[in-house]
Design an enzyme around this catalytic site. Structure first.
Site: not given
Ligand SMILES: Cc1ncc(COP(=O)(O)O)c(C=O)c1O
Lengths: 137, 405
Positions: A49-50
């Protein structure tokens, strides 16, 4: 830990009337969900995920899929517990038939599963569905 | 005179937004700033009254659009004290500006040459130079920072030599808030005979950028971090450098003569601006600059300082909070970690309280690695934020800390 069923979770969350209690419930679920041992958090299991990272391990047992997950963020871990409540120990067919978006809507948490949120949740759901599709074929 | 923040806020319609029944507290200004009504009006007015393509004028509207578009260039040129308008190249933003410079540089570099950057780069000011080096065989040299997030000037000076072809650094670090001594650094780099490119993405919104006084060769910035629209920005470059800088994109508008087998390119600024430009964006950006320059610059600087000072006081009082980036000279960017709480978790709980912050790697993965942290939570303040908002932010943070404990 014995995960509550997805229906139990919907009922539990409906019972709370403020966001703090709801988030506390998710945090507590995340804390209760056993994570993965360090050595299992390998790069090939990482779903990036970021903002937070998520690891997924799966296996098949008696025609049902079993998942173990971990995240470095506790609320994401709690949200993963919600996802696993729906998908864990289910047949591939059951997994493919489950409407995760409707489930998150029923939980009033749909904002966390939108593709624009960089928390890795959507990617995990896609990965689980991909595994289920492979198992069906 | 002190700043009337209430009146200032009235000019930003979005600040009236409620999130889950709570007033929005927007503390993600380093990512992008909100837009005042004057900018929104300028965009609407352009499309309502004079939309046409520019520089193809054979009719009234096109002349008018071209006039406003070129006037916008003048506004930017004056704002940064460019020598002449042709030094201002319209781009889609800082990233494109830096790419124009890096793309051209790659053609000039040879193996053995060196490009210097710092440990505090945004990916936009890192991957660009890295790729130019990979293409050309030049080496990328990275200047370290201290634990406080200040550049090691002695190491910077020592790294400069006659192989140094270009030095790139940020005016202000987006992750740490550090204001770099860019004049001093530019002077050192120029003395070594290098070109100097300043990433001004975060520096521009704090006013007072004078490219001639800095002495650099390139200064890049985006409109959207300066109260203007997204999709527009500028590359400022010294005329003698830009005049024969390798062309960037080819196509219409940037040419003088075209034949089937060859083209003579146009002159500055058009030679670096292919195709129909972002006309409304340029006009919106100029409106933002006009609006910004209409404010009492001293008052807004005092206000920005007061916000950071109050945030620092409250941070010092908060157990388990660690600031990332404690340079002496800083803008209102506060990156931090809370013991036992992942930045993403902090972001979730603040979001639920109507507070917008950034969480993650701040587009600076090598910097996070250097600091040995996975990422940070980051609150960044702008001129329309209030002391009360800073205080509400810390109350919300305490709630997050309690809930996550
Ligand atoms: C220091 C720095 N450089 C470059 C950029 C890239 O700017 P843009 O995305 O507007 O091109 C940013 C934006 O976050 C930044 O903070």
């Amino acid at each position: 830990m014995q995960l509550p069923s997805s229906q139990d979770i919907i009922d539990d969350l409906a019972f709370f009337d403020d966001w703090e209690q709801r988030y506390q419930y998710i945090i507590d679920l995340g804390k209760a969900l056993p994570g993965l041992p360090e050595e299992a958090r390998t790069a090939d299991r990482l779903v990036k995920g970021c903002q937070s990272q998520v690891w997924l391990v799966s296996r098949s047992q008696n025609g049902r899929l079993q998942f173990d997950v971990d995240s470095d963020a506790i609320i994401v871990q709690g949200l993963l517990a919600l996802v696993l409540a729906a998908y864990n120990d289910k047949t591939p067919r059951q997994i493919l038939d489950f409407d995760i978006d409707q489930y998150f809507e029923a939980l009033d948490l749909e904002r966390h599963i939108t593709p624009t949120r960089g928390n890795g949740l959507r990617a995990i759901v896609a990965k689980i569905n991909g595994l289920a599709r492979n198992a069906v074929h | 005179m002190s700043l009337d923040v209430t009146a200032l806020r009235q000019q930003f319609p979005i600040l009236k937004t409620q999130i889950d029944g709570k007033p929005l507290i927007y503390l993600d200004n380093a990512a992008t700033t909100q837009k005042p009504q004057a900018v929104i009006d300028a965009l609407v007015e352009f499309y309502t009254t004079c939309n046409a393509n520019v520089h193809r004028g054979s009719h009234h509207l096109s002349d008018e659009a071209t006039r406003r578009y070129e006037k916008a260039r003048t506004t930017v040129a004056r704002f940064i004290n460019a020598n002449v308008n042709e030094e201002v190249i319209w781009t889609s933003g800082t990233t494109e500006s830096l790419n124009i410079v890096a793309h051209g540089l790659a053609q000039k570099l040879q193996s053995g040459d060196e490009v210097i950057i710092t440990e505090m780069e945004h990916h936009a000011n890192l991957v660009t130079w890295q790729q130019a080096c990979i293409k050309s065989g030049a080496s990328l040299v990275v200047i370290p920072i201290s634990e406080d997030g200040e550049l090691d000037l002695a190491k910077f000076k020592a790294a400069l030599n006659n192989r140094t072809k270009l030095v790139a650094f940020p005016h202000v670090s987006n992750a740490l808030g550090t204001i770099n001594p860019i004049k001093e650094m530019t002077a050192m780099a120029k003395a070594a005979g290098a070109l100097v490119s300043v990433d001004g993405a975060q520096g521009i919104a704090h006013g007072g950028v004078d490219v001639q006084a800095i002495g650099c060769d390139f200064y890049s910035f985006s409109g959207h971090k300066l109260f203007g629209p997204t999709g527009i920005g500028c590359l400022w470059g010294r005329k003698d450098v830009l005049e024969d800088w390798p062309i960037w994109q080819t196509g219409g508008e940037m040419i003088a003569d075209v034949e089937y087998q060859q083209t003579t390119f146009g002159t500055l600024p058009f030679r670096l601006e292919a195709g129909t430009p972002n006309i409304s964006g340029a006009i919106g950006m100029a409106a933002a600059i006009d609006w910004f320059m209409g404010l009492d610059q001293h008052a807004i600087q005092t206000h920005e300082k007061a916000l950071l000072t109050r945030a620092n006081e409250l941070a010092a009082d908060m157990q388990g909070l660690r600031l990332i980036g404690t340079a002496k000279n800083k803008v209102g960017i506060m990156s931090f970690l809370l013991d036992g709480a992942h930045p993403a978790d902090i972001g979730f709980i603040l979001d639920r309280q109507g507070i917008a912050i950034r969480t993650g790697d701040n587009c600076a993965q090598p910097l996070m690695k250097r600091l040995n942290i996975p990422g940070t939570a980051r609150a960044s303040f702008s001129i329309y934020n209030t002391i009360e908002e800073v205080e509400a932010f810390f109350r919300a943070l305490k709630k997050a800390q309690t809930m996550l404990a």
